[in-house]
Design a protein around this motif. Structure first.
Motif, short mmCIF file in Angstrom:
data_model
loop_
_atom_site.label_atom_id
_atom_site.label_comp_id
_atom_site.label_asym_id
_atom_site.label_seq_id
_atom_site.Cartn_x
_atom_site.Cartn_y
_atom_site.Cartn_z
N LEU A 54 0.82 -1.21 0.00
CA LEU A 54 0.00 0.00 0.00
C LEU A 54 0.87 1.27 0.00
CD1 LEU A 54 -2.87 1.08 -0.06
CD2 LEU A 54 -2.94 0.96 2.42
N PRO A 55 1.93 1.35 0.83
CA PRO A 55 2.80 2.53 0.74
C PRO A 55 3.41 2.74 -0.66
CG PRO A 55 3.28 1.33 2.74
CD PRO A 55 2.30 0.50 1.98
N ILE A 56 3.72 1.62 -1.34
CA ILE A 56 4.27 1.77 -2.69
C ILE A 56 3.19 2.26 -3.66
CG2 ILE A 56 5.42 0.58 -4.61
CD1 ILE A 56 6.54 -1.41 -2.61
N PHE A 57 2.00 1.70 -3.47
CA PHE A 57 0.85 2.14 -4.27
C PHE A 57 0.63 3.65 -4.08
CE2 PHE A 57 -3.56 2.69 -5.41
CZ PHE A 57 -3.87 1.68 -6.30
N ILE A 58 0.66 4.06 -2.80
CA ILE A 58 0.45 5.49 -2.51
C ILE A 58 1.58 6.32 -3.13
CG2 ILE A 58 0.43 7.19 -0.63
CD1 ILE A 58 -1.14 5.13 1.04
#
Ligand code: PFF
Length: 448
Positions: A54-58
């Motif tokens: 999720l942090p990479i997606f963000i």
């Protein structure tokens, strides 16, 4: 000329979820779960999805929405024209490669949908007959190419119609339909006698099966499933309104993707076990085992039509997100019209996809590092380039861009309270945890 964009929050969300939900959910996730310890694997998968992916997606979302440009220009402009632009080049090329072979499998779904419409699976053949039907089909030179051309053609036509009028409209209709179909099949499949064994296979926790390798598999699957590391999320994010909440859009996409994968598992595994079969992964599960299941179950002809329709829709909404990456680049950087950009992307992916398709038949002896063309492209893009793309994106955001800019984009100028509160944690995950974790799976993926 004003840049096209998504017209509504729901539209952006279904397009993002459409990119995420695809073949990865339907044919890989259920099998991986069963193989790697059921609920134990799901827990690890959820933790990794939300803490690392999720942090990479963000990060991708922030870059795309900040620059409001295609993936290449995003890297170039936000880095002030330094060597990071070459990472941008990579994010344009990788989706083209993946589209090429993804479209071959998409083409198989077209063909299997047609087969199910003519009730080819209801004649009570044996499983080995189903398997040989599949191997004869994929190794024949022409038929799979027709499927590949139709699949890629539909994807490019949707993209050609634009963001609002094409991608958004298509996703708004297809994603709810997809959800209803897969949920319906899941309910039906769980009502079959003997279905509980399939649920046990999926959900019974077995922590002894959790190894470092299965954790690496979980992370790799989460990457692929969330479409990160390919420039697609970045490109879609560039069409998202500045007023939208990045945290909400990203989390909602990740949750839908996970929910979808679980429901797909509940649609497939109980039915496979109800007929006393062994689950396989990938093409074997979808094109050999399931057709046999459909030929045995009550109303299997109708279920087959619905299943292959769902598979096709899921694959198209993913492939349009990859096609858009190249099209956006050609339109914005090379000044081409959308029509010509689509045509060029079609020709490139069609040619590479044709080689992939033929590598199951006439070109099966042509090997690159001991792999067929299809396997080579799948391996290098899913195991090497995607991971590298994610690693470089997260390093770009965490170490090259200014923290204040990321804060500004993520919190909409400090106006979103929850985002302001969690920014510290997110920043830590982006800067330290995600790069180390990605590096670890990169190494695991390579040394196997
Ligand atoms: N997320 C898609 C799936 O699960 O099948 C695959 C995919 C789509 C990967 C788009 C990468 C991408 F850019």
């Amino acid at each position: 000329m004003k840049r096209d964009s998504f017209g509504s929050r729901f539209g952006a969300l279904v397009a993002l979820a459409g990119s995420a939900v695809g073949l990865g959910n339907l044919w890989r996730f259920p099998y991986l779960v069963g193989e790697n310890g059921g609920a134990a694997f799901i827990i690890v998968y959820i933790l990794l999805s939300f803490l690392i992916c999720l942090p990479i997606f963000i990060s991708e979302f922030v870059v795309g929405r900040r620059s409001q440009r295609n993936a290449y220009s995003s890297f170039r402009d936000l880095s002030g024209g330094t060597w990071w632009k070459y990472v941008g080049v990579m994010t344009i090329i990788v989706p083209l490669i993946v589209t090429s072979y993804y479209s071959v499998i998409g083409g198989w779904s077209v063909q299997y949908l047609l087969k199910s419409l003519t009730f080819s699976f209801t004649i009570g053949e044996t499983q080995s007959q189903m398997s040989s039907m599949f191997s004869e089909y994929v190794s024949s030179p022409w038929l799979p190419l027709i499927g590949h051309t139709i699949f890629l053609g539909i994807s490019v036509l949707v993209v050609g119609a634009g963001i609002k009028g094409g991608i958004e409209k298509f996703s708004k209709i297809m994603m709810p339909l997809l959800f209803v179909i897969v949920l319906g099949i899941a309910i039906y499949s769980m009502l079959l006698p003997g279905a509980s064994e399939g649920l046990d296979y999926l959900f019974k926790p077995d922590f002894s099966k959790l190894t470092a390798k299965s954790c690496a598999a979980a992370l790799g699957q989460a990457f692929f499933s969330l479409s990160i590391g390919f420039g697609t999320i970045m490109t879609y994010a560039s069409y998202v309104d500045k007023k939208e909440n990045i945290l909400f859009q990203s989390t909602a996409t990740a949750v839908s993707d996970l929910a979808f994968a679980l429901i797909a598992g509940m649609a497939i595994m109980p039915a496979v076990f109800a007929f006393g079969l062994d689950p396989q992964s990938g093409p074997g599960l979808v094109f050999e085992t399931l057709p046999f299941v459909f030929s045995q179950m009550p109303a299997g002809g109708a279920v087959a039509i619905l299943f292959f329709l769902a598979l096709l829709v899921a694959a198209i909404t993913s492939s349009i997100s990859m096609v858009e990456v190249g099209v956006a680049y050609l339109v914005e950087e090379k000044g081409l019209s959308r029509f010509w950009a689509c045509l060029i992307v079609f020709c490139l992916c069609w040619s590479a996809g044709t080689l992939c398709s033929l590598s199951f038949g006439p070109l099966s002896d042509l090997k690159i590092f001991d792999m067929t063309i299809f396997d080579f492209l799948d391996y290098t893009s899913s195991n090497v380039l995607m991971t590298l793309g994610s690693l470089l994106t997260v390093l770009f955001v965490g170490w090259r861009l200014k923290k204040t800019d990321i804060y500004d984009e993520f919190t909409n100028g400090g106006s979103l309270r929850l985002n302001v509160r969690i920014f510290g944690v997110l920043w830590f995950l982006i800067r330290y945890i995600a790069p180390v974790a990605v590096l670890m799976i990169f190494i695991f993926g390579i040394i196997g």
